[in-house]
Write a protein that holds these residues in place. Sequence first.
Motif, PDB file in Angstrom:
ATOM      1  N   PRO A 162       0.811  -1.225   0.000  1.00 29.87           N
ATOM      2  CA  PRO A 162       0.000   0.000   0.000  1.00 29.87           C
ATOM      3  C   PRO A 162       0.843   1.273   0.000  1.00 29.87           C
ATOM      4  N   THR A 163       1.899   1.285   0.818  1.00 29.99           N
ATOM      5  CA  THR A 163       2.783   2.454   0.841  1.00 29.99           C
ATOM      6  C   THR A 163       3.523   2.603  -0.476  1.00 29.99           C
ATOM      7  N   TYR A 164       3.983   1.488  -1.049  1.00 27.77           N
ATOM      8  CA  TYR A 164       4.666   1.519  -2.346  1.00 27.77           C
ATOM      9  C   TYR A 164       3.753   2.109  -3.418  1.00 27.77           C
ATOM     10  N   ALA A 165       2.475   1.700  -3.397  1.00 30.64           N
ATOM     11  CA  ALA A 165       1.517   2.197  -4.387  1.00 30.64           C
ATOM     12  C   ALA A 165       1.270   3.694  -4.209  1.00 30.64           C
ATOM     13  N   GLU A 166       1.228   4.155  -2.964  1.00 25.93           N
ATOM     14  CA  GLU A 166       1.059   5.588  -2.706  1.00 25.93           C
ATOM     15  C   GLU A 166       2.244   6.386  -3.216  1.00 25.93           C
ATOM     16  N   LEU A 167       3.458   5.897  -2.902  1.00 25.97           N
ATOM     17  CA  LEU A 167       4.671   6.645  -3.235  1.00 25.97           C
ATOM     18  C   LEU A 167       4.985   6.634  -4.728  1.00 25.97           C
ATOM     19  N   ASN A 168       4.710   5.511  -5.385  1.00 25.81           N
ATOM     20  CA  ASN A 168       5.192   5.341  -6.752  1.00 25.81           C
ATOM     21  C   ASN A 168       4.102   5.367  -7.823  1.00 25.81           C
ATOM     22  N   ALA A 169       2.838   5.212  -7.419  1.00 27.20           N
ATOM     23  CA  ALA A 169       1.759   5.210  -8.416  1.00 27.20           C
ATOM     24  C   ALA A 169       0.667   6.210  -8.083  1.00 27.20           C
ATOM     25  N   GLY A 170       0.817   6.957  -7.001  1.00 25.95           N
ATOM     26  CA  GLY A 170      -0.162   7.971  -6.654  1.00 25.95           C
ATOM     27  C   GLY A 170      -1.511   7.428  -6.225  1.00 25.95           C
ATOM     28  N   VAL A 171      -1.563   6.177  -5.764  1.00 27.07           N
ATOM     29  CA  VAL A 171      -2.821   5.592  -5.292  1.00 27.07           C
ATOM     30  C   VAL A 171      -3.197   6.239  -3.964  1.00 27.07           C
ATOM     31  N   ALA A 172      -4.475   6.615  -3.820  1.00 22.88           N
ATOM     32  CA  ALA A 172      -4.933   7.244  -2.580  1.00 22.88           C
ATOM     33  C   ALA A 172      -4.754   6.294  -1.406  1.00 22.88           C
ATOM     34  N   LYS A 173      -4.449   6.856  -0.241  1.00 17.53           N
ATOM     35  CA  LYS A 173      -4.169   6.045   0.946  1.00 17.53           C
ATOM     36  C   LYS A 173      -5.340   5.129   1.292  1.00 17.53           C
ATOM     37  N   ALA A 174      -6.558   5.662   1.261  1.00 19.09           N
ATOM     38  CA  ALA A 174      -7.729   4.851   1.606  1.00 19.09           C
ATOM     39  C   ALA A 174      -7.887   3.683   0.631  1.00 19.09           C
ATOM     40  N   ASP A 175      -7.686   3.942  -0.660  1.00 18.10           N
ATOM     41  CA  ASP A 175      -7.796   2.877  -1.666  1.00 18.10           C
ATOM     42  C   ASP A 175      -6.705   1.826  -1.473  1.00 18.10           C
ATOM     43  N   ALA A 176      -5.500   2.281  -1.161  1.00 25.09           N
ATOM     44  CA  ALA A 176      -4.389   1.347  -0.961  1.00 25.09           C
ATOM     45  C   ALA A 176      -4.645   0.437   0.237  1.00 25.09           C
ATOM     46  N   LEU A 177      -5.157   1.003   1.320  1.00 26.76           N
ATOM     47  CA  LEU A 177      -5.440   0.200   2.510  1.00 26.76           C
ATOM     48  C   LEU A 177      -6.592  -0.773   2.270  1.00 26.76           C
ATOM     49  N   ALA A 206      10.661 -14.300  -8.939  1.00 23.08           N
ATOM     50  CA  ALA A 206      11.878 -13.870  -9.632  1.00 23.08           C
ATOM     51  C   ALA A 206      11.552 -13.302 -11.009  1.00 23.08           C
ATOM     52  N   VAL A 207      10.582 -13.902 -11.685  1.00 20.99           N
ATOM     53  CA  VAL A 207      10.217 -13.482 -13.045  1.00 20.99           C
ATOM     54  C   VAL A 207       9.200 -12.344 -13.042  1.00 20.99           C
ATOM     55  N   LEU A 208       8.265 -12.362 -12.100  1.00 21.39           N
ATOM     56  CA  LEU A 208       7.108 -11.462 -12.168  1.00 21.39           C
ATOM     57  C   LEU A 208       7.146 -10.260 -11.232  1.00 21.39           C
ATOM     58  N   SER A 209       8.074 -10.214 -10.277  1.00 24.82           N
ATOM     59  CA  SER A 209       8.100  -9.091  -9.333  1.00 24.82           C
ATOM     60  C   SER A 209       8.179  -7.753 -10.051  1.00 24.82           C
ATOM     61  N   VAL A 210       9.088  -7.642 -11.010  1.00 27.24           N
ATOM     62  CA  VAL A 210       9.282  -6.370 -11.708  1.00 27.24           C
ATOM     63  C   VAL A 210       8.046  -5.975 -12.520  1.00 27.24           C
ATOM     64  N   PRO A 211       7.537  -6.831 -13.421  1.00 27.06           N
ATOM     65  CA  PRO A 211       6.337  -6.415 -14.173  1.00 27.06           C
ATOM     66  C   PRO A 211       5.114  -6.179 -13.293  1.00 27.06           C
ATOM     67  N   LEU A 212       4.950  -6.971 -12.239  1.00 25.49           N
ATOM     68  CA  LEU A 212       3.789  -6.765 -11.370  1.00 25.49           C
ATOM     69  C   LEU A 212       3.854  -5.413 -10.663  1.00 25.49           C
ATOM     70  N   LEU A 213       4.979  -5.103 -10.045  1.00 26.57           N
ATOM     71  CA  LEU A 213       5.092  -3.850  -9.299  1.00 26.57           C
ATOM     72  C   LEU A 213       5.051  -2.636 -10.225  1.00 26.57           C
ATOM     73  N   ARG A 214       5.566  -2.779 -11.437  1.00 29.08           N
ATOM     74  CA  ARG A 214       5.541  -1.655 -12.375  1.00 29.08           C
ATOM     75  C   ARG A 214       4.170  -1.424 -12.992  1.00 29.08           C
ATOM     76  N   SER A 215       3.283  -2.404 -12.891  1.00 24.79           N
ATOM     77  CA  SER A 215       1.972  -2.280 -13.536  1.00 24.79           C
ATOM     78  C   SER A 215       0.938  -1.577 -12.663  1.00 24.79           C
ATOM     79  N   ILE A 216       1.279  -1.261 -11.414  1.00 19.07           N
ATOM     80  CA  ILE A 216       0.320  -0.610 -10.515  1.00 19.07           C
ATOM     81  C   ILE A 216       0.063   0.820 -10.984  1.00 19.07           C
ATOM     82  N   SER A 217      -1.226   1.126 -11.188  1.00 21.10           N
ATOM     83  CA  SER A 217      -1.578   2.468 -11.644  1.00 21.10           C
ATOM     84  C   SER A 217      -2.805   3.031 -10.927  1.00 21.10           C
TER      85      SER A 217
END
Length: 430
Positions: free
Chosen positions: A267-282, A320-331
């Motif tokens: 949730p914090t990662y999504a707030e910091l890097n994708a601008g997701v609202a805190k309430a939505d992230a939680l 190992a394969v999906l961490s990068v694409p998964l975390l980068r796809s959060i919008s």
Amino acid sequence: MTSTSAPARPGPGHRPARQLLAASVGNAVEWYDWYAYTFLATYIAGQIFPKGAETSLVPLLATFAVFAVGFFMRPVGGLLMGAVADRHGRRAALTVTILLMGGSSLLVGLTPTYATAGLTAPVILVAARLLQGLSVGGEFAASTTFLVESAGPGRRGLFSSFQYVSTTVGQLAASGIAAVLVGTLSAGAMESWGWRVPFLLGAALSLVGFWIRRGAHETLTPADGEGGRPRPGLFDALRHHPRASLLICGITAGGTIAYYTWTSYLPTYAELNAGVAKADALLAGTLALGFFALLQPLGGLLSDRYGRKPLLLFFGVGFAVLSVPLLRSISGFGTLLLVQCAGMVLLTGFTSISAAVNAEIFPARVRAAGIGFPYSLTVALFGGTAPYVGTLFKDLDRPGLFPWYVSALCLLSALVYLRLPESAHKELER
């Protein structure tokens, strides 16, 4: 005194449902208390570590208490309580850990404010957090061995899965109770006394867990005869099983960074890097945690049928394969929820069976301490630091490096899993 050396085989007093309840309820209470502190840290800081404190020791103690003390004490707890479990029985250690957690929770709930007690207030809170870390580290060591040794033939994976079912239930309970209090009490009431309620409740719940655990069946029996080996020393597991201890570290490194990233930091990662609202992230995090708890028994059952290695490799290679694409796809909320649930599916390959895998590595005589210290040390080094590493990369304007960090540690663990012998269908070493 007679030595303890082998797990008891199920007898007339052995009731699997009671064993699961004893381990799970106690573990849920332990983690409820641990996470309650996390969710209410801002209120605690305002009362115990005020910004306008006269002495520079106060902010230093605040930093030490919130970020370091708990995780520092977990390896110590794993070693000490693991030794208690190996020397005096699993039930004895489980009783000590839940009383420690109940006592520390009560201490947090009754900690005086800085305004009334001065520097004594943060000192008391640091002491309580020390006890909490000691208890949580010891809880994993004792409950892991207790759960796996309580399982009948072909059910060690299923019993193992309840370690993270109960952990997640405790986390959700702490989050839910904190949310209800914040939503119903005024800001002034919450700051003055409301933040104490979850800890006092946790102390009461610890007594319930203590009562349930007292009736559990001991899974460690005295050695036969007067010529049995002496009880294991504090460092016997490390001294006589160094390869197994390192193996626990390798097994755990990827699992703990993935677990803390997906269950706590996302949730914090999504707030910091994708601008997701805190309430939505939680909200996304809460929904994903509920989904995660439901997956655990399924993972345990699959491992009992098809083996531990397929699930471990599914987890390790998958992250190992999906961490990068998964975390980068959060919008936004939708993608965050999908990413978090997808990660929970992969993560189940580790969490649902980690207790069984760890227990199957060590002989009964040093099993609890053998698991407790290297596991908790690895969690402290990689899991507990996940939020800080992620935030550090963000501060360095390199947020894209964090997914690669997660991926690299999971790849490291996947290589360990490749060389790990299959243990699902072997008899548990006595």
